[in-house]
Design an enzyme around this catalytic site. Structure first.
Site, PDB file in Angstrom:
ATOM      1  N   ASP A  98       0.837  -1.202   0.000  1.00  0.00           N
ATOM      2  CA  ASP A  98       0.000   0.000   0.000  1.00  0.00           C
ATOM      3  C   ASP A  98       0.870   1.250   0.000  1.00  0.00           C
ATOM      4  OD1 ASP A  98       0.769  -0.884   2.541  1.00  0.00           O
ATOM      5  OD2 ASP A  98      -0.827   0.203   3.552  1.00  0.00           O
ATOM      6  N   ASP A 101       7.199   3.958   2.803  1.00  0.00           N
ATOM      7  CA  ASP A 101       7.367   5.196   3.575  1.00  0.00           C
ATOM      8  C   ASP A 101       8.860   5.450   3.787  1.00  0.00           C
ATOM      9  OD1 ASP A 101       7.251   7.254   5.387  1.00  0.00           O
ATOM     10  OD2 ASP A 101       5.611   6.428   6.547  1.00  0.00           O
ATOM     11  N   ASP A 158      -4.202   2.457   7.817  1.00  0.00           N
ATOM     12  CA  ASP A 158      -4.877   2.685   9.097  1.00  0.00           C
ATOM     13  C   ASP A 158      -4.171   3.714   9.953  1.00  0.00           C
ATOM     14  OD1 ASP A 158      -2.551   1.098   9.792  1.00  0.00           O
ATOM     15  OD2 ASP A 158      -3.517   0.789  11.728  1.00  0.00           O
TER      16      ASP A 158
HETATM   17  C1  PRP Z   1       2.916   0.052   6.423  1.00  0.00           C
HETATM   18  C2  PRP Z   1       2.870  -0.374   4.964  1.00  0.00           C
HETATM   19  C3  PRP Z   1       4.236  -0.924   4.720  1.00  0.00           C
HETATM   20  C4  PRP Z   1       5.103  -0.179   5.728  1.00  0.00           C
HETATM   21  C5  PRP Z   1       5.879   0.858   4.998  1.00  0.00           C
HETATM   22  O1  PRP Z   1       2.611  -1.022   7.219  1.00  0.00           O
HETATM   23  O2  PRP Z   1       1.868  -1.309   4.730  1.00  0.00           O
HETATM   24  O3  PRP Z   1       4.302  -2.314   4.924  1.00  0.00           O
HETATM   25  O4  PRP Z   1       4.245   0.476   6.661  1.00  0.00           O
HETATM   26  O5  PRP Z   1       6.637   1.630   5.886  1.00  0.00           O
HETATM   27  P1  PRP Z   1       8.218   1.739   5.744  1.00  0.00           P
HETATM   28  O6  PRP Z   1       8.518   2.033   4.309  1.00  0.00           O
HETATM   29  O7  PRP Z   1       8.547   2.911   6.637  1.00  0.00           O
HETATM   30  O8  PRP Z   1       8.834   0.470   6.220  1.00  0.00           O
HETATM   31  P2  PRP Z   1       2.315  -0.863   8.777  1.00  0.00           P
HETATM   32  O9  PRP Z   1       3.590  -1.014   9.550  1.00  0.00           O
HETATM   33  O10 PRP Z   1       1.552   0.413   9.018  1.00  0.00           O
HETATM   34  O11 PRP Z   1       1.396  -2.128   9.059  1.00  0.00           O
HETATM   35  P3  PRP Z   1      -0.036  -2.493   8.431  1.00  0.00           P
HETATM   36  O12 PRP Z   1       0.174  -2.687   6.939  1.00  0.00           O
HETATM   37  O13 PRP Z   1      -0.412  -3.756   9.120  1.00  0.00           O
HETATM   38  O14 PRP Z   1      -0.970  -1.355   8.713  1.00  0.00           O
END
Ligand code: PRP
Length: 176
Positions: A98, A101, A158
């Site tokens: 999704d 970051d 979320d």
């Molecule tokens: C989000 C997203 C990625 C990750 C990206 O997941 O789905 O997997 O963060 O962030 P990064 O590039 O800083 O590593 P999250 O940790 O929010 O978990 P979730 O998908 O279960 O909501």
């Protein structure tokens, strides 16, 4: 209560998803790809994207550990909470995210998956956060939108497990 400001409307998301699906359909025609959704956030994007492909792909999931609120536990290492069930060796894998970051999860996943001997490995991310000097664009092969700062929710994303089912993408402007 959070104040939400709409950032990407439903129609724009769906238009972009259609374009990405067309591109992926061309690139993977006849190659039996395995689409690997990164839980939890990618579940909505994965569902919309794969239903628009010309040829139905095999689907699997991986769930890396979540950080919770970014920045608060920045040094925590990524772990895998749920491993894919498919044998990944020799497969054409498309990782579906999704959001990319900081890029930390994706760098981890690329190493994890490369060790399992796939025939090819590409990444499709709906949202890619770009900061000056970060390498996120290089990590992603198929990108929906480039986004800047702000906590994003909706369309799978979320804030403390809220808002995942919203059909559009919003920036959280109130308290989190
Ligand atoms: C989000 C997203 C990625 C990750 C990206 O997941 O789905 O997997 O963060 O962030 P990064 O590039 O800083 O590593 P999250 O940790 O929010 O978990 P979730 O998908 O279960 O909501």
């Amino acid at each position: 209560m959070d104040a939400l400001r709409r950032l990407i409307p439903q129609r724009a998301i769906q238009r972009r998803v259609r374009a990405l699906a067309a591109e992926l359909s061309r690139d993977y025609r006849g190659r039996s790809p395995l689409f690997l959704g990164v839980l939890k956030g990618a579940y909505v994007f994965l569902a919309d994207l794969t239903r628009r492909l010309d040829e139905p792909p095999e689907i699997d999931f991986i769930q890396p550990s979540s950080y919770g609120l970014k920045g608060t536990v920045a040094s925590r290492r990524v772990k895998v909470l749920l491993h894919p069930t498919a044998d990944l060796q020799g497969r054409h894998i498309v990782v579906v995210e999704d959001i990319v970051d900081t890029g930390r999860t994706l760098r981890f996943l690329r190493r994890y998956l490369a060790r399992r001997g796939p025939a090819s490995l590409r990444v499709c991310a709906l949202l890619v956060r770009t900061h000056a000097g970060n390498e996120n664009e290089r990590l992603v092969d198929y990108r929906g939108f480039t986004v800047g700062e702000g906590w994003l929710v909706g369309y799978g994303l979320d804030c403390s497990e809220r808002y995942r089912a919203l059909p559009e993408i919003y920036v959280v402007e109130g308290e989190q």
